[in-house]
Scaffold this active site. Structure first.
Site, PDB file in Angstrom:
ATOM      1  N   HIS A 159       4.201  14.262   5.978  1.00  0.00           N
ATOM      2  CA  HIS A 159       4.184  15.625   5.777  1.00  0.00           C
ATOM      3  C   HIS A 159       4.722  16.357   6.995  1.00  0.00           C
ATOM      4  CE1 HIS A 159       2.763  18.961   3.261  1.00  0.00           C
ATOM      5  NE2 HIS A 159       2.756  19.682   4.244  1.00  0.00           N
ATOM      6  N   SER A 200       0.822  -1.207   0.090  1.00  0.00           N
ATOM      7  CA  SER A 200      -0.058  -0.021  -0.009  1.00  0.00           C
ATOM      8  C   SER A 200       0.880   1.345   0.026  1.00  0.00           C
ATOM      9  CB  SER A 200      -1.037   0.053   1.121  1.00  0.00           C
ATOM     10  OG  SER A 200      -2.066   1.073   0.628  1.00  0.00           O
ATOM     11  N   CYS A 229      -1.549  -3.649   3.718  1.00  0.00           N
ATOM     12  CA  CYS A 229      -2.343  -4.691   3.282  1.00  0.00           C
ATOM     13  C   CYS A 229      -1.489  -6.197   3.232  1.00  0.00           C
ATOM     14  CB  CYS A 229      -3.108  -4.596   1.750  1.00  0.00           C
ATOM     15  SG  CYS A 229      -3.822  -3.058   1.655  1.00  0.00           S
TER      16      CYS A 229
END
Length: 121
Positions: A68, A63, A83
């Site tokens: 940030h 995934s 996943c």
């Protein structure tokens, strides 16, 4: 119920602001984290803002891992979504917390893709 994936939301407070503003360091920290937990990187994108801050994402076969940063607040928001059983996202979270020197981390776990274990006929 089966769960398809685990999504971790990291609130990383009291980080080292110098590290949070260093695009090369952030990229390396994320790549190294992915490598150390056995994730398979399939793509990436990173950007340094002016005057400060970095954003980046590693697309992984399992995934993604994203970040940030706000160096002016010694804060970073990171996401780890995995996943399948390939790696344990909690270990990736521990590594990022350590690499960014967060003194006040908070991790929220969300189970994604909850599906019934049996299908009604």
């Amino acid at each position: 119920m089966n769960v398809l994936g685990l999504h971790l939301l990291l609130e990383l407070k009291d980080c080292n602001p110098v590290l949070l503003n260093d695009l090369d360091y952030i990229r390396e920290a994320m790549q190294q984290t992915a490598y150390e937990v056995g994730a398979h990187v399939v793509g990436e994108s990173f950007h340094r803002f002016s005057p400060q801050g970095v954003t980046g994402i590693l697309a992984i076969a399992e995934s993604h891992i994203s970040i940030h940063t706000w160096p002016e607040y010694a804060y970073a928001a990171a996401d780890i979504f995995a996943c399948g059983p390939s790696f344990v996202p909690r270990k990736a979270a521990e590594l990022l917390i350590e690499k960014l020197e967060s003194q006040d981390p908070d991790v929220t776990e969300i189970q994604r893709g909850m599906i019934p274990t049996t299908v009604a006929s």
